[in-house]
Design a protein around this motif. Structure first.
Motif, mmCIF file in Angstrom:
data_model
loop_
_atom_site.group_PDB
_atom_site.id
_atom_site.type_symbol
_atom_site.label_atom_id
_atom_site.label_comp_id
_atom_site.label_asym_id
_atom_site.label_seq_id
_atom_site.Cartn_x
_atom_site.Cartn_y
_atom_site.Cartn_z
ATOM 1 N N TRP A 3 0.952 -1.168 -0.075
ATOM 2 C CA TRP A 3 -0.135 -0.100 0.057
ATOM 3 C C TRP A 3 0.836 1.348 0.001
ATOM 4 O O TRP A 3 0.436 2.103 -0.679
ATOM 5 C CB TRP A 3 -1.067 0.071 1.386
ATOM 6 N N ALA A 4 2.129 1.173 0.595
ATOM 7 C CA ALA A 4 2.960 2.510 0.848
ATOM 8 C C ALA A 4 3.335 2.831 -0.424
ATOM 9 O O ALA A 4 3.577 4.049 -0.884
ATOM 10 C CB ALA A 4 4.070 2.062 1.702
ATOM 11 N N ASP A 5 3.224 1.923 -1.542
ATOM 12 C CA ASP A 5 3.924 2.117 -2.949
ATOM 13 C C ASP A 5 2.701 2.969 -3.775
ATOM 14 O O ASP A 5 3.048 3.527 -4.720
ATOM 15 C CB ASP A 5 3.973 1.014 -3.664
ATOM 16 N N LEU A 6 1.646 3.196 -3.146
ATOM 17 C CA LEU A 6 0.636 3.769 -3.789
ATOM 18 C C LEU A 6 0.529 5.224 -3.301
ATOM 19 O O LEU A 6 -0.358 6.341 -3.957
ATOM 20 C CB LEU A 6 -0.809 3.203 -3.788
ATOM 21 N N ALA A 7 0.908 5.664 -2.109
ATOM 22 C CA ALA A 7 1.057 6.846 -1.391
ATOM 23 C C ALA A 7 1.254 7.947 -2.264
ATOM 24 O O ALA A 7 2.465 7.996 -2.878
ATOM 25 C CB ALA A 7 1.607 6.827 -0.170
ATOM 26 N N GLY A 8 0.416 9.016 -2.460
ATOM 27 C CA GLY A 8 0.706 10.157 -3.426
ATOM 28 C C GLY A 8 0.904 10.142 -4.783
ATOM 29 O O GLY A 8 1.390 10.760 -5.681
ATOM 30 N N LYS A 9 0.406 8.994 -5.261
ATOM 31 C CA LYS A 9 0.605 8.560 -6.542
ATOM 32 C C LYS A 9 -0.482 8.830 -7.523
ATOM 33 O O LYS A 9 -1.831 8.830 -6.777
ATOM 34 C CB LYS A 9 1.177 6.946 -6.850
ATOM 35 N N ARG A 10 -0.799 8.788 -8.755
ATOM 36 C CA ARG A 10 -1.864 8.759 -9.390
ATOM 37 C C ARG A 10 -2.286 7.365 -9.783
ATOM 38 O O ARG A 10 -1.940 6.657 -10.352
ATOM 39 C CB ARG A 10 -1.626 9.271 -10.887
ATOM 40 N N LEU A 31 -5.185 4.398 3.042
ATOM 41 C CA LEU A 31 -4.369 5.703 2.479
ATOM 42 C C LEU A 31 -5.653 6.701 2.421
ATOM 43 O O LEU A 31 -5.859 7.105 1.432
ATOM 44 C CB LEU A 31 -3.863 5.531 1.245
ATOM 45 N N PRO A 32 -6.118 6.900 3.711
ATOM 46 C CA PRO A 32 -7.317 8.350 3.519
ATOM 47 C C PRO A 32 -6.765 9.357 3.101
ATOM 48 O O PRO A 32 -5.779 9.887 3.264
ATOM 49 C CB PRO A 32 -7.341 8.283 5.197
ATOM 50 N N GLY A 33 -7.602 9.850 2.093
ATOM 51 C CA GLY A 33 -7.359 11.108 1.355
ATOM 52 C C GLY A 33 -6.695 10.862 -0.019
ATOM 53 O O GLY A 33 -6.428 11.885 -0.848
ATOM 54 N N GLN A 34 -6.396 9.715 -0.234
ATOM 55 C CA GLN A 34 -5.545 9.227 -1.554
ATOM 56 C C GLN A 34 -6.631 9.344 -2.779
ATOM 57 O O GLN A 34 -7.521 9.065 -2.568
ATOM 58 C CB GLN A 34 -5.065 7.971 -1.559
ATOM 59 N N GLY A 35 -6.384 10.190 -3.705
ATOM 60 C CA GLY A 35 -7.073 10.498 -4.868
ATOM 61 C C GLY A 35 -7.175 9.217 -5.501
ATOM 62 O O GLY A 35 -5.969 8.260 -5.677
ATOM 63 N N VAL A 36 -8.385 8.800 -6.418
ATOM 64 C CA VAL A 36 -8.589 7.657 -7.080
ATOM 65 C C VAL A 36 -9.506 7.990 -7.969
ATOM 66 O O VAL A 36 -10.525 8.712 -8.002
ATOM 67 C CB VAL A 36 -8.815 6.547 -6.172
ATOM 68 N N ASP A 37 -9.349 7.164 -9.073
ATOM 69 C CA ASP A 37 -10.370 7.361 -10.451
ATOM 70 C C ASP A 37 -10.633 6.062 -10.657
ATOM 71 O O ASP A 37 -10.175 5.015 -10.141
ATOM 72 C CB ASP A 37 -9.299 7.638 -11.785
#
Length: 450
Positions: A3-10, A31-37
C-alpha cells in the motif's frame, strides 16, 4: 506491491465488481485522502458516485492513453492482463496490481495455503477450511471462492486458505503451501492460448515455499518436478482413493462414500485437503471424519431436491467439457437429461463427444451460444439422443418432456454463462427457480474467518 507504494501516486481502480469495491474500501482505510479514479460500465456509474463521492468516475472503458496517465492501476481479476491497452500503458510505465497482490504484500507473516486448479479448487479450499476448523484452528476462507481477500484486510486468522484463479496466481507471494488440484484447458479468451493459461496457472509454484500437486496427472507432475518442495496427493504412497476408501498409504482412513460432496472427483479433492493439512503440521487423520459433515458448495453438483417426480442437480460451475463428463459420472440414475452449452470460448468438445458414444443418458440437451456446435459434433458422431434448445429455460422444458416425471435433470454446461447470465452463480440460481426451488437455496457456507 504494498500500500505504501500507492501513497501520493496517480491511482485508478479498473472494475467495479466486488473485487473493485473491496479495493476502493481498502484504499480509503489504508491511505485516507488518497485520490482515485474509477473505470467502470455506464450502468454502474450512478452507484459508484453515490458510494465513493470523492472519486472521479469514468463510465467508459479506458484506452492506452487513459491508463498511461496513472502511476498505478488496481485491476479486477476478470480484466485480462493481455489486453492491448493494458500492455501499451505498461510499456509506457504504468504499474498494474490487484487486490490479491496488495493483500499478500500487506500480510507477509500470514500462514497461507493457496489453492488453484482448473477444477476442484473451490471444493478443496472449502474442505481445507472445514477440516482445519474441526481441529480448532481459527481459519480464513477467501479469495476467488467468493470473498475478496481485501474484505478481510484487517482480519486475524491462524491459517489462511485462499483460492486463486488463473487470473490471480501470478499475484501471490510468500505462500507457505501452494496446491494445484488439476490442470486442463480453460479461460483461453483471457490468456490467449492454452500454453499461456498453463504458464499463468503454474505461477503459483514460483510463489510457494512448498507445493502439493495431483499425482494422477503426469503432465502436471512433470511441470512441478523441479520444485524443491514438491509433494503429491493421489498417488499410492500418500493420500489417495482406492477400493472405495480414502487412504493414507496402505491405511484405510474413511470410506469415500462418507464424504458429503458426491463423486470420485470430490473424494480426490478431499485427499488434496487432507494432504495439505498434514503438510501444514496438522492432524489430518483426526480431521478426516469431519468430511461427513461438510456442506457441499452451491453450483457444484448441488442436489436441489425433487420436483414433479424429477431430481434436479445444479452444476452451473462447470465450464469445461471434462467437468460435464465428471458430473454425469457422479449422478447415479437410470434416466438422466444432461444440459450443456453456454458462452463459446472455442474449447475442444471431442473428448466429450467420444465419451457420449459409450456413456448413456436419455438426453443431451445443447443450448446457448455454442449449443449448435456441440449438437453438430454429437450428431456427426452418430449420437441420436441429442436435443437442441435456445437457452437454459427452453432446455429445462425439453428435459421435463424427455424424462416425463422420472429421472434426474443435470445442469452441467461445460461452458461459461456470459451468453445469458451475469455469472455461473446467477445461472445456477435461475436454474433452481426454473426447477421450482428458491433461488437463494444456494449459498456458500464457511466464507470468512471462524
Amino acid at each position: 506491491m504494498r500500500w505504501a507504494d500507492l501513497a501520493g501516486k496517480r491511482v485508478a481502480v479498473w472494475g467495479f465488481g466486488r473485487e473493485g469495491r473491496a479495493a476502493l474500501d481498502a484504499l480509503a482505510r489504508r491511505l485516507p485522502g488518497q485520490g482515485v479514479d474509477i473505470y467502470l460500465g455506464a450502468d454502474e456509474a450512478e452507484a459508484a458516485r453515490a458510494a465513493y463521492p470523492h472519486a472521479r468516475v469514468h463510465a467508459t472503458p479506458p484506452d492506452t492513453a487513459a491508463l498511461a496517465r496513472y502511476d498505478v492501476v488496481i485491476k479486477s481479476p476478470g480484466i485480462s492482463a493481455y489486453k492491448p491497452e493494458l500492455l501499451g500503458a505498461q510499456a509506457a510505465g504504468t504499474r498494474f496490481t490487484s487486490g490479491t497482490a496488495l493483500w499478500f504484500g500487506g500480510h507477509t507473516g500470514a500462514r497461507t495455503i493457496a489453492v488453484t486448479g482448473t477444477k476442484g479448487k473451490s471444493t478443496t479450499s472449502a474442505f481445507l477450511a472445514h477440516l482445519a476448523r474441526s481441529l480448532g484452528v481459527r481459519t480464513a476462507l477467501a479469495g476467488n471462492i467468493g470473498l475478496p481477500l481485501l474484505e478481510l484486510d484487517d482480519g486475524d486468522a491462524a491459517l489462511w486458505v485462499i483460492e486463486l484463479s488463473s487470473f490471480q496466481t501470478g499475484e501471490a507471494m510468500g505462500v507457505d503451501l501452494g496446491v494445484v488440484t488439476s490442470l486442463y484447458e480453460e479461460h483461453l479468451d483471457w490468456h490467449g492460448s492454452r500454453e499461456r493459461y498453463v504458464d499463468d496457472k503454474l505461477k503459483l509454484l514460483c510463489a510457494s515455499a512448498r507445493v502439493l500437486v495431483n499425482g494422477m496427472q503426469p503432465a502436471l507432475v512433470e511441470r512441478a518436478a523441479s520444485h524443491p518442495g514438491l509433494h503429491m496427493f493421489g498417488d499410492a504412497a500418500g493420500w489417495h482413493v482406492a477400493d472405495g476408501w480414502i487412504r493414507r498409504g496402505d491405511d484405510d482412513v474413511i470410506r469415500a462414500d462418507r464424504v458429503a460432496a458426491p463423486g470420485l472427483h470430490n473424494a480426490i479433492n478431499a485427499c488434496a485437503a487432507l494432504a495439505a493439512l498434514e503438510l501444514m503440521g496438522l492432524d489430518a487423520r483426526a480431521a478426516a471424519p469431519a468430511l461427513a459433515t461438510f456442506v457441499p458448495l452451491p453450483h457444484r453438483l448441488q442436489p436441489l431436491g425433487v420436483r414433479d417426480g424429477l431430481r434436479w442437480v445444479n452444476d452451473s460451475i462447470s465450464t469445461t467439457p471434462l467437468a460435464s463428463l465428471a458430473a454425469l459420472e457422479a449422478v447415479h440414475d437410470e434416466h438422466v437429461a444432461l444440459i450443456v452449452g453456454g458462452h463459446d470460448r472455442g474449447l475442444d468438445w471431442s473428448v466429450f463427444v467420444q465419451a457420449m458414444r459409450q456413456q448413456g443418458c436419455d438426453a443431451i440437451i445443447c443450448q446457448g451460444a455454442n449449443g449448435t456446435r456441440i449438437a453438430d459434433q454429437l450428431e456427426a458422431a452418430g449420437i441420436s439422443n441429442v436435443y437442441r434448445a435456445i437457452d437454459v429455460a427452453s432446455a429445462v422444458g425439453a428435459a421435463r418432456r424427455v424424462l416425463n416425471g422420472r429421472g434426474t435433470v443435470v445442469l452441467s454446461p461445460g461452458a461459461p454463462s456470459f451468453d445469458q447470465f451475469k455469472d455461473y452463480a446467477d445461472r445456477g440460481r435461475r436454474f433452481a427457480e426454473m426447477a421450482g426451488f428458491e433461488a437463494d437455496a444456494a449459498s456458500i457456507q464457511g466464507l470468512g474467518i471462524r
